[in-house]
Design an enzyme around this catalytic site. Structure first.
Site, PDB file in Angstrom:
ATOM      1  N   HIS A 142       5.961  -0.619  -2.564  1.00  0.00           N
ATOM      2  CA  HIS A 142       5.566   0.115  -3.779  1.00  0.00           C
ATOM      3  C   HIS A 142       5.593   1.618  -3.582  1.00  0.00           C
ATOM      4  O   HIS A 142       4.973   2.347  -4.357  1.00  0.00           O
ATOM      5  CB  HIS A 142       4.168  -0.347  -4.238  1.00  0.00           C
ATOM      6  CG  HIS A 142       4.147  -1.778  -4.639  1.00  0.00           C
ATOM      7  ND1 HIS A 142       3.006  -2.535  -4.662  1.00  0.00           N
ATOM      8  CD2 HIS A 142       5.147  -2.608  -5.007  1.00  0.00           C
ATOM      9  CE1 HIS A 142       3.295  -3.767  -5.052  1.00  0.00           C
ATOM     10  NE2 HIS A 142       4.595  -3.838  -5.251  1.00  0.00           N
ATOM     11  N   CYS A 182      11.251  13.581  -9.405  1.00  0.00           N
ATOM     12  CA  CYS A 182      11.327  13.912 -10.838  1.00  0.00           C
ATOM     13  C   CYS A 182      11.318  12.619 -11.663  1.00  0.00           C
ATOM     14  O   CYS A 182      12.072  11.686 -11.367  1.00  0.00           O
ATOM     15  CB  CYS A 182      12.620  14.690 -11.121  1.00  0.00           C
ATOM     16  SG  CYS A 182      12.910  14.936 -12.886  1.00  0.00           S
ATOM     17  N   SER A 216      -4.806  -9.637  -2.953  1.00  0.00           N
ATOM     18  CA  SER A 216      -5.325 -10.646  -3.898  1.00  0.00           C
ATOM     19  C   SER A 216      -4.188 -11.531  -4.394  1.00  0.00           C
ATOM     20  O   SER A 216      -4.407 -12.471  -5.140  1.00  0.00           O
ATOM     21  CB  SER A 216      -5.982  -9.943  -5.090  1.00  0.00           C
ATOM     22  OG  SER A 216      -5.015  -9.109  -5.705  1.00  0.00           O
ATOM     23  N   ASN A 250       0.833  -1.203   0.000  1.00  0.00           N
ATOM     24  CA  ASN A 250       0.000   0.000   0.000  1.00  0.00           C
ATOM     25  C   ASN A 250       0.869   1.255   0.000  1.00  0.00           C
ATOM     26  O   ASN A 250       1.970   1.268   0.558  1.00  0.00           O
ATOM     27  CB  ASN A 250      -0.923   0.011   1.236  1.00  0.00           C
ATOM     28  CG  ASN A 250      -1.847  -1.198   1.228  1.00  0.00           C
ATOM     29  OD1 ASN A 250      -2.075  -1.794   0.174  1.00  0.00           O
ATOM     30  ND2 ASN A 250      -2.328  -1.580   2.400  1.00  0.00           N
ATOM     31  N   VAL A 251       0.341   2.286  -0.621  1.00  0.00           N
ATOM     32  CA  VAL A 251       1.087   3.551  -0.736  1.00  0.00           C
ATOM     33  C   VAL A 251       0.395   4.651   0.074  1.00  0.00           C
ATOM     34  O   VAL A 251       0.760   5.816  -0.003  1.00  0.00           O
ATOM     35  CB  VAL A 251       1.200   3.964  -2.227  1.00  0.00           C
ATOM     36  CG1 VAL A 251       2.012   2.926  -2.997  1.00  0.00           C
ATOM     37  CG2 VAL A 251      -0.173   4.145  -2.879  1.00  0.00           C
TER      38      VAL A 251
HETATM   39  C1  BV8 Z   1       8.243  -5.605 -11.740  1.00  0.00           C
HETATM   40  C2  BV8 Z   1       1.791   1.253  -6.578  1.00  0.00           C
HETATM   41  C3  BV8 Z   1      10.269  -6.062 -12.839  1.00  0.00           C
HETATM   42  C4  BV8 Z   1       1.148   2.250  -7.453  1.00  0.00           C
HETATM   43  C5  BV8 Z   1       1.389  -0.964  -7.510  1.00  0.00           C
HETATM   44  C6  BV8 Z   1       4.011  -7.352 -18.032  1.00  0.00           C
HETATM   45  C7  BV8 Z   1       4.704  -6.146 -18.153  1.00  0.00           C
HETATM   46  C8  BV8 Z   1       5.346  -5.557 -17.064  1.00  0.00           C
HETATM   47  C9  BV8 Z   1       5.304  -6.188 -15.825  1.00  0.00           C
HETATM   48  C10 BV8 Z   1       4.601  -7.362 -15.734  1.00  0.00           C
HETATM   49  C11 BV8 Z   1       3.965  -7.955 -16.803  1.00  0.00           C
HETATM   50  N1  BV8 Z   1       3.378  -9.106 -16.355  1.00  0.00           N
HETATM   51  C12 BV8 Z   1       3.616  -9.250 -15.035  1.00  0.00           C
HETATM   52  C13 BV8 Z   1       4.361  -8.213 -14.669  1.00  0.00           C
HETATM   53  C14 BV8 Z   1       4.832  -7.957 -13.369  1.00  0.00           C
HETATM   54  C15 BV8 Z   1       3.854  -6.957 -12.759  1.00  0.00           C
HETATM   55  C16 BV8 Z   1       2.658  -7.720 -12.256  1.00  0.00           C
HETATM   56  O1  BV8 Z   1       2.770  -8.439 -11.306  1.00  0.00           O
HETATM   57  N2  BV8 Z   1       1.519  -7.554 -12.945  1.00  0.00           N
HETATM   58  C17 BV8 Z   1       0.333  -8.265 -12.511  1.00  0.00           C
HETATM   59  C18 BV8 Z   1      -0.895  -7.374 -12.715  1.00  0.00           C
HETATM   60  C19 BV8 Z   1       0.253  -9.551 -13.291  1.00  0.00           C
HETATM   61  N3  BV8 Z   1       4.601  -6.378 -11.672  1.00  0.00           N
HETATM   62  C20 BV8 Z   1       5.310  -5.278 -11.882  1.00  0.00           C
HETATM   63  O2  BV8 Z   1       5.309  -4.621 -12.900  1.00  0.00           O
HETATM   64  C21 BV8 Z   1       6.196  -4.893 -10.705  1.00  0.00           C
HETATM   65  N4  BV8 Z   1       7.518  -4.638 -11.166  1.00  0.00           N
HETATM   66  O3  BV8 Z   1       7.830  -6.704 -11.952  1.00  0.00           O
HETATM   67  O4  BV8 Z   1       9.506  -5.165 -12.087  1.00  0.00           O
HETATM   68  C22 BV8 Z   1       9.864  -5.813 -14.255  1.00  0.00           C
HETATM   69  C23 BV8 Z   1      10.314  -4.673 -14.863  1.00  0.00           C
HETATM   70  C24 BV8 Z   1      10.002  -4.473 -16.204  1.00  0.00           C
HETATM   71  C25 BV8 Z   1       9.217  -5.396 -16.917  1.00  0.00           C
HETATM   72  C26 BV8 Z   1       8.751  -6.555 -16.271  1.00  0.00           C
HETATM   73  C27 BV8 Z   1       9.065  -6.747 -14.938  1.00  0.00           C
HETATM   74  C28 BV8 Z   1       5.674  -3.637 -10.050  1.00  0.00           C
HETATM   75  C29 BV8 Z   1       4.345  -3.923  -9.393  1.00  0.00           C
HETATM   76  C30 BV8 Z   1       3.948  -2.743  -8.525  1.00  0.00           C
HETATM   77  C31 BV8 Z   1       2.830  -1.982  -9.193  1.00  0.00           C
HETATM   78  N5  BV8 Z   1       2.401  -0.894  -8.306  1.00  0.00           N
HETATM   79  N6  BV8 Z   1       1.049   0.011  -6.647  1.00  0.00           N
HETATM   80  C32 BV8 Z   1      -0.222   2.614  -6.971  1.00  0.00           C
HETATM   81  O5  BV8 Z   1      -0.707   2.061  -5.973  1.00  0.00           O
HETATM   82  O6  BV8 Z   1      -0.809   3.479  -7.614  1.00  0.00           O
HETATM   83  S1  BV8 Z   1       0.491  -2.380  -7.533  1.00  0.00           S
HETATM   84  C33 BV8 Z   1      -0.937  -2.089  -6.705  1.00  0.00           C
HETATM   85  O7  BV8 Z   1      -1.797  -3.113  -7.080  1.00  0.00           O
HETATM   86  C34 BV8 Z   1      -0.783  -2.249  -5.222  1.00  0.00           C
HETATM   87  O8  BV8 Z   1       0.399  -1.688  -4.729  1.00  0.00           O
HETATM   88  C35 BV8 Z   1      -0.887  -3.712  -5.015  1.00  0.00           C
HETATM   89  O9  BV8 Z   1       0.363  -4.310  -5.067  1.00  0.00           O
HETATM   90  C36 BV8 Z   1      -1.680  -4.106  -6.220  1.00  0.00           C
HETATM   91  C37 BV8 Z   1      -3.086  -4.371  -5.769  1.00  0.00           C
HETATM   92  O10 BV8 Z   1      -3.015  -5.529  -5.125  1.00  0.00           O
HETATM   93  P1  BV8 Z   1      -3.715  -5.683  -3.706  1.00  0.00           P
HETATM   94  O11 BV8 Z   1      -3.067  -4.782  -2.730  1.00  0.00           O
HETATM   95  O12 BV8 Z   1      -3.699  -7.120  -3.464  1.00  0.00           O
HETATM   96  O13 BV8 Z   1      -5.184  -5.119  -3.904  1.00  0.00           O
HETATM   97  P2  BV8 Z   1      -6.398  -5.888  -4.594  1.00  0.00           P
HETATM   98  O14 BV8 Z   1      -7.499  -4.913  -4.782  1.00  0.00           O
HETATM   99  O15 BV8 Z   1      -5.875  -6.651  -5.765  1.00  0.00           O
HETATM  100  O16 BV8 Z   1      -6.848  -6.955  -3.481  1.00  0.00           O
HETATM  101  C38 BV8 Z   1      -7.421  -6.506  -2.282  1.00  0.00           C
HETATM  102  C39 BV8 Z   1      -7.750  -7.750  -1.496  1.00  0.00           C
HETATM  103  O17 BV8 Z   1      -8.253  -7.337  -0.236  1.00  0.00           O
HETATM  104  C40 BV8 Z   1      -8.824  -8.605  -2.148  1.00  0.00           C
HETATM  105  O18 BV8 Z   1      -8.345  -9.937  -2.206  1.00  0.00           O
HETATM  106  C41 BV8 Z   1     -10.017  -8.485  -1.196  1.00  0.00           C
HETATM  107  O19 BV8 Z   1     -10.711  -9.705  -1.090  1.00  0.00           O
HETATM  108  C42 BV8 Z   1      -9.347  -8.165   0.113  1.00  0.00           C
HETATM  109  N7  BV8 Z   1     -10.160  -7.411   1.060  1.00  0.00           N
HETATM  110  C43 BV8 Z   1     -11.203  -6.582   0.800  1.00  0.00           C
HETATM  111  N8  BV8 Z   1     -11.677  -6.078   1.968  1.00  0.00           N
HETATM  112  C44 BV8 Z   1     -10.898  -6.602   2.960  1.00  0.00           C
HETATM  113  C45 BV8 Z   1      -9.939  -7.449   2.386  1.00  0.00           C
HETATM  114  N9  BV8 Z   1      -9.023  -8.115   3.114  1.00  0.00           N
HETATM  115  C46 BV8 Z   1      -9.059  -7.955   4.450  1.00  0.00           C
HETATM  116  N10 BV8 Z   1      -9.944  -7.162   5.079  1.00  0.00           N
HETATM  117  C47 BV8 Z   1     -10.873  -6.474   4.367  1.00  0.00           C
HETATM  118  N11 BV8 Z   1     -11.773  -5.685   5.008  1.00  0.00           N
HETATM  119 ZN    ZN Z   2      14.880  16.254 -12.607  1.00  0.00          ZN
END
Ligand code: BV8
Ligand code: ZN
Length: 248
Positions: free
Chosen positions: A118, A126, A188, A101-102
């Protein structure tokens, strides 16, 4: 029995505890998650907005999205789940909280041994030279520029396709691989490399607890899955830890 004797024993004897949190832990503070209905994925496509390409294509839209989220995060308050994690930290020899989380809510709840995988939405830098940027700005009026190189200012968060900071990721991997108790809470488990952490913990024999009202791709591997809200379960677990530790 919701909290089995086995679970209580694990809580009592754990030495190295690692926690991974996601957007779900902030849901009870009123913040959107990414994948829940009504979450960010519903309105926008975070894969576009939360990416360098998306930013360069439309910096004003992306900065507007982030300033909306900043305002919501600022107006939100840490919920009982954040607070329980902050209190839990001092009850164990080694406790590490890695959050995806951010929104800054863990920090505001008092968590100290906290690592923001993250980044943090309240920090800016910048896009071109990476220099931190401390000025407030109103994206309606201007697109802020870097005083050193003239580059565009962006939030200091890790976007899709961007690498995480090596030292934080190395630490997360190392601590997960040495943990005896691992919590994966409110995520998730879809985004890598963060989603790898519970698998690393499980593989080396940690007891892995998942707290999430829904099942995830990790649930089948969890030692125990509380399909409930983290804001409700975590304070209960905290009370058990305190009781069990008193008996030590
Ligand atoms: C990387 C910051 C190396 C910004 C975020 C193709 C091209 C490029 C990359 C990829 C690709 N394919 C795969 C990748 C890797 C990619 C990735 O994993 N993609 C996924 C979608 C397949 N990852 C990356 O790109 C990472 N970097 O790999 O670098 C690289 C370099 C170049 C090229 C390739 C690889 C960087 C990933 C970070 C992205 N930034 N956030 C911002 O927030 O604006 S990600 C953002 O989404 C969050 O930070 C978090 O990580 C993600 C969301 O996930 P969750 O937090 O799990 O949230 P979600 O809504 O999904 O789930 C919530 C859960 O809570 C649910 O399950 C729900 O049931 C539950 N819930 C609900 N209520 C409650 C509850 N639980 C408890 N109590 C409750 N009350
Ligand atoms: Zn600069």
């Amino acid at each position: 029995m919701k909290y089995s004797d086995e679970f209580k024993d694990v809580l009592k004897n754990a030495k190295t505890v690692v926690v991974l949190t996601g957007a779900g832990v902030s849901k009870e503070s009123g913040l959107d998650t990414f994948r829940d209905v009504g979450g960010f994925w519903g309105k926008y496509n975070p894969m576009e907005l939360a990416s360098p390409q998306g930013f360069l294509e439309n910096p004003k839209l992306v900065l507007t999205w982030y300033s909306e989220r900043k305002k919501k995060a600022k107006d939100a308050t840490p919920n009982p789940g954040h607070i329980a994690l902050a209190e839990m930290e001092i009850l164990f020899d080694d406790f590490f909280l890695f959050t995806q989380n951010v929104d800054n809510l863990h920090k505001r709840a008092g968590s100290k041994n906290l690592y923001e995988l993250h980044g943090n939405i309240f920090e800016s830098k910048c896009f071109t030279c990476g220099e931190p940027y401390y000025e407030e700005y109103d994206v309606e009026k201007e697109l802020p520029k870097c005083p050193f190189c003239g580059g565009l200012i962006r939030p200091n968060v890790v976007w899709f396709g961007e690498s995480l900071q090596n030292y934080i990721l190395d630490l997360a991997f190392e601590k997960s691989q040495n943990s005896d108790l691992f919590f994966t809470i409110g995520t998730s488990s879809e985004v890598y490399p963060a989603a790898q952490l519970p698998y690393l913990a499980k593989k080396q024999g940690a007891y892995v607890v998942e707290i999430n009202p829904n099942n995830t791709s990790f649930t089948h591997l969890a030692n125990i899955h509380f399909n409930e809200k983290s804001g409700e379960v975590l304070p209960e677990i905290l009370e058990i830890i305190k009781k069990e530790k008193e008996r030590l």
